[in-house]
Enzyme design. Structure first.
Site, mmCIF file in Angstrom:
data_model
loop_
_atom_site.group_PDB
_atom_site.id
_atom_site.type_symbol
_atom_site.label_atom_id
_atom_site.label_comp_id
_atom_site.label_asym_id
_atom_site.label_seq_id
_atom_site.Cartn_x
_atom_site.Cartn_y
_atom_site.Cartn_z
ATOM 1 N N SER A 181 47.272 -29.779 -49.754
ATOM 2 C CA SER A 181 47.991 -30.677 -50.126
ATOM 3 C C SER A 181 49.337 -30.998 -48.885
ATOM 4 O O SER A 181 50.649 -31.137 -49.202
ATOM 5 C CB SER A 181 49.136 -30.496 -51.406
ATOM 6 O OG SER A 181 48.276 -30.209 -52.657
ATOM 7 N N ASN A 194 39.655 -35.445 -44.508
ATOM 8 C CA ASN A 194 38.316 -35.294 -45.669
ATOM 9 C C ASN A 194 38.395 -35.939 -46.498
ATOM 10 O O ASN A 194 39.129 -36.066 -47.486
ATOM 11 C CB ASN A 194 38.375 -33.774 -46.144
ATOM 12 C CG ASN A 194 37.212 -33.341 -47.009
ATOM 13 O OD1 ASN A 194 36.320 -34.206 -47.153
ATOM 14 N ND2 ASN A 194 37.748 -32.310 -47.778
ATOM 15 N N TRP A 195 37.631 -37.149 -46.434
ATOM 16 C CA TRP A 195 37.629 -38.244 -47.646
ATOM 17 C C TRP A 195 36.957 -37.979 -48.810
ATOM 18 O O TRP A 195 36.798 -38.483 -49.867
ATOM 19 C CB TRP A 195 36.947 -39.517 -47.099
ATOM 20 C CG TRP A 195 37.737 -40.213 -45.833
ATOM 21 C CD1 TRP A 195 38.915 -39.841 -44.938
ATOM 22 C CD2 TRP A 195 37.469 -41.354 -44.970
ATOM 23 N NE1 TRP A 195 39.220 -40.421 -44.233
ATOM 24 C CE2 TRP A 195 38.310 -41.648 -44.121
ATOM 25 C CE3 TRP A 195 36.181 -42.164 -45.218
ATOM 26 C CZ2 TRP A 195 38.224 -42.652 -43.203
ATOM 27 C CZ3 TRP A 195 36.213 -43.316 -44.305
ATOM 28 C CH2 TRP A 195 37.091 -43.205 -43.244
ATOM 29 N N LYS A 196 36.184 -36.773 -48.929
ATOM 30 C CA LYS A 196 35.601 -36.252 -49.903
ATOM 31 C C LYS A 196 34.696 -37.308 -50.728
ATOM 32 O O LYS A 196 34.113 -37.860 -49.767
ATOM 33 C CB LYS A 196 36.536 -35.723 -51.216
ATOM 34 C CG LYS A 196 37.550 -34.762 -50.525
ATOM 35 C CD LYS A 196 38.318 -34.100 -51.510
ATOM 36 C CE LYS A 196 39.532 -33.135 -51.079
ATOM 37 N NZ LYS A 196 39.836 -32.095 -51.895
ATOM 38 N N GLU A 249 42.721 -22.819 -45.923
ATOM 39 C CA GLU A 249 43.085 -23.720 -47.065
ATOM 40 C C GLU A 249 43.052 -23.015 -48.301
ATOM 41 O O GLU A 249 42.070 -22.538 -49.066
ATOM 42 C CB GLU A 249 42.007 -24.776 -47.166
ATOM 43 C CG GLU A 249 41.692 -25.841 -46.110
ATOM 44 C CD GLU A 249 41.149 -27.143 -46.488
ATOM 45 O OE1 GLU A 249 41.468 -28.104 -46.162
ATOM 46 O OE2 GLU A 249 39.997 -26.991 -47.114
ATOM 47 N N GLY A 259 43.250 -33.617 -47.224
ATOM 48 C CA GLY A 259 42.281 -34.329 -48.437
ATOM 49 C C GLY A 259 42.945 -35.674 -48.864
ATOM 50 O O GLY A 259 42.901 -36.750 -48.199
ATOM 51 N N GLY A 260 43.729 -35.779 -49.763
ATOM 52 C CA GLY A 260 44.170 -36.765 -50.684
ATOM 53 C C GLY A 260 44.924 -37.797 -49.754
ATOM 54 O O GLY A 260 44.792 -38.940 -49.732
ATOM 55 N N HIS A 319 33.882 -25.450 -47.234
ATOM 56 C CA HIS A 319 35.022 -26.204 -47.972
ATOM 57 C C HIS A 319 34.990 -25.360 -49.067
ATOM 58 O O HIS A 319 33.987 -25.156 -49.982
ATOM 59 C CB HIS A 319 35.109 -27.654 -48.116
ATOM 60 C CG HIS A 319 36.104 -28.146 -48.690
ATOM 61 N ND1 HIS A 319 36.559 -28.268 -49.995
ATOM 62 C CD2 HIS A 319 37.299 -28.723 -48.007
ATOM 63 C CE1 HIS A 319 37.665 -28.750 -49.992
ATOM 64 N NE2 HIS A 319 38.182 -29.134 -49.160
ATOM 65 N N GLY A 350 44.595 -30.181 -53.479
ATOM 66 C CA GLY A 350 44.804 -31.189 -54.331
ATOM 67 C C GLY A 350 45.738 -31.042 -55.682
ATOM 68 O O GLY A 350 45.586 -31.813 -56.506
ATOM 69 N N GLU A 393 35.455 -26.488 -52.332
ATOM 70 C CA GLU A 393 34.709 -27.106 -53.446
ATOM 71 C C GLU A 393 33.461 -26.852 -53.277
ATOM 72 O O GLU A 393 32.653 -26.803 -54.124
ATOM 73 C CB GLU A 393 35.237 -28.692 -53.242
ATOM 74 C CG GLU A 393 36.496 -28.852 -53.576
ATOM 75 C CD GLU A 393 37.259 -30.081 -53.081
ATOM 76 O OE1 GLU A 393 36.538 -31.024 -52.246
ATOM 77 O OE2 GLU A 393 38.533 -30.283 -53.317
#
Ligand code: PEP
Length: 253
Positions: free
Chosen positions: A214, A12-14, A169, A235-236, A98, A175, A100
């Protein structure tokens, strides 16, 4: 192992990696995925990079996901993107629910279920995200909250013959550098599998349950080794091809 539960590693490149940098990252994913025939590698760039990334990964083992959709086919919904548009762009997957989006855009369980249904109606596979906040975990409410989130879309995914993915998640792990330990993750994944099984055994057998929060090269092997962890939503670490590739390799081993 059920073949429909092949390991799936989704990045997930956000709101990162638009334009040229997204294409370069996609090229690097194509390169490492070539050596991992047993793993499904998915990338989820921002909307503006979907078309360019689709062209980059064409003919490769990497498949494309969007990060969101709007659950109407078309209409006066300024700024929104439909499932049909995502399919036209080359997407096979879409992330829905998600944390977010739940947190910053007020998305409810019912709206997330509607999005999952809209995706499936167009043969777009949803990766439906669930997870508890730190406050909910500390109050001992993890399973109650996650069950409530799963219950909201259970009928929608059970009605479809498509093999969807559910991503567990924990919000406190996204994150933050904190991860659920393998035992903590497995407890929730096993519970999700049991709820799916109670609804429909075939649904439980074909649904991949991903862990997210993470995930890094150094913790991926332990998490992915859990019996009910079928992959990861990253993600990151997915923004760096070396890290994302290392996580995918951990899924293959
Ligand atoms: C995510 O965005 O879905 C996620 C899991 O992020 P991170 O890996 O950075 O925690």
């Amino acid at each position: 192992m059920n073949p429909s539960r092949r390991p799936l590693i989704a990045g997930n490149w956000k709101m990162y990696k638009g334009g040229r940098t997204g294409v370069e990252l996609a090229q690097a994913c194509v390169a490492f995925a070539r050596d991992l025939p047993g793993v499904d590698v998915v990338v989820a760039p921002p909307f503006t990079a979907l078309a360019a990334v689709a062209e980059t990964i064409e003919g490769s083992a990497v498949t494309l996901s969007a990060q969101n959709l709007y659950p109407k086919d078309e209409g006066a919904f300024t700024g929104e993107i439909s499932a049909t548009m995502l399919v036209e762009c080359g997407c096979a997957w879409v992330i829905v629910g998600h944390s977010e989006r739940r947190q910053y855009f007020g998305e409810t369980d019912a709206f997330v279920a509607e999005k999952a249904g809209a995706a499936l109606a167009h043969d777009l596979l949803p990766i439906v995200c669930v997870g508890e906040t730190l406050q909910q975990r500390e109050a001992g409410e993890t399973l109650r909250i996650v069950k409530q989130q799963v219950d909201a879309f259970l009928d929608v995914i059970a009605r479809s013959k498509h093999a969807v993915a559910v991503a567990y998640e924990p919000v406190w792990a996204i994150g933050t550098g904190k991860t659920a330990g393998p035992a903590e993750a497995e407890e929730v994944h096993a519970a999700i599998r049991a709820w799916l099984e109670k609804k429909d055994a075939a649904l439980a057998a074909r649904t991949r349950i991903l862990y997210g929060g993470s995930v890094k090269p150094d913790n991926a092997k332990a998490l992915l080794g859990c019996p009910n962890v079928d992959g990861a939503l990253v993600g990151g670490a997915s923004l760096d091809a070396a890290s994302f590739g290392a996580i995918a390799r951990a899924a293959a081993s």
